[in-house]
Scaffold this motif. Structure first.
Motif, PDB file in Angstrom:
ATOM      1  N   TYR A  53       0.808  -1.219   0.000  1.00  0.00           N
ATOM      2  CA  TYR A  53       0.000   0.000   0.000  1.00  0.00           C
ATOM      3  C   TYR A  53       0.843   1.271   0.000  1.00  0.00           C
ATOM      4  N   LYS A  57       0.901   1.452  -3.984  1.00  0.00           N
ATOM      5  CA  LYS A  57      -0.310   2.272  -4.101  1.00  0.00           C
ATOM      6  C   LYS A  57      -0.090   3.733  -3.717  1.00  0.00           C
ATOM      7  N   TRP A  59       0.232   5.152  -0.782  1.00  0.00           N
ATOM      8  CA  TRP A  59      -0.463   5.651   0.395  1.00  0.00           C
ATOM      9  C   TRP A  59       0.568   6.232   1.354  1.00  0.00           C
ATOM     10  N   GLN A  63      -2.368   6.891   6.177  1.00  0.00           N
ATOM     11  CA  GLN A  63      -3.475   6.250   5.469  1.00  0.00           C
ATOM     12  C   GLN A  63      -3.456   4.738   5.720  1.00  0.00           C
ATOM     13  N   PHE A  64      -2.272   4.164   5.639  1.00  0.00           N
ATOM     14  CA  PHE A  64      -2.175   2.725   5.847  1.00  0.00           C
ATOM     15  C   PHE A  64      -2.539   2.356   7.282  1.00  0.00           C
ATOM     16  N   TYR A  67      -6.240   2.425   7.709  1.00  0.00           N
ATOM     17  CA  TYR A  67      -6.829   1.248   7.062  1.00  0.00           C
ATOM     18  C   TYR A  67      -6.613   0.008   7.923  1.00  0.00           C
TER      19      TYR A  67
END
Length: 104
Positions: A53, A57, A59, A63-64, A67
Motif C-alpha cells: 500500500y 499504491k 499511500w 493512510q495505511f 486502514y
C-alpha cells in the motif's frame, strides 16, 4: 476411470504462545502443517501489506495505519491465508511440502 480433482482446504489455524502460526491444510485424506514465522501472522502480513500500500499504491503511512486499524488487518490476514491455501491447491505445490512443518 474418472479422476476426482483434489482440493486443498484449511483445517485449522493456531497461534502459539510464542507468536508462531500453524496452518493445517488438507488435500484428499492427507494433512500437512505449515509454520508461519516467529513474528506471528499479523507481523508477517503487516510488513507485506504496508509495502504494497505504501510503495505500490503510494499511500501515506497514516493512510495505511488508518486502514489497518479499521478492518484492514482482518481483511489482509484473510487474504493472506486464502493465498496460502490457493498456492497449495495443486499437486505440484502440495508435493513441495516435504516435512510436516516448515517456515514460509
Amino acid at each position: 476411470m474418472i479422476k476426482t480433482k483434489l482440493r486443498t482446504e484449511l483445517v485449522s489455524l493456531v497461534e502459539t504462545g510464542i507468536g508462531e502460526v500453524i496452518l493445517t491444510l488438507k488435500r484428499g485424506e492427507e494433512e500437512k502443517e505449515i509454520l508461519i514465522g516467529e513474528t506471528g501472522l499479523a507481523g508477517v502480513v503487516y510488513d507485506s501489506a504496508a509495502d504494497f500500500y505504501i510503495f505500490d499504491k503510494k499511500w501515506t503511512e497514516e493512510q495505511f495505519d488508518d486502514y489497518w486499524e479499521n478492518g484492514g488487518e482482518d481483511k489482509e490476514i484473510d487474504n493472506y491465508i486464502d493465498g496460502v491455501v490457493d498456492f497449495y491447491d495443486d499437486d505440484s505445490t502440495w508435493g513441495e511440502i516435504e516435512t510436516v512443518t516448515y517456515t514460509i
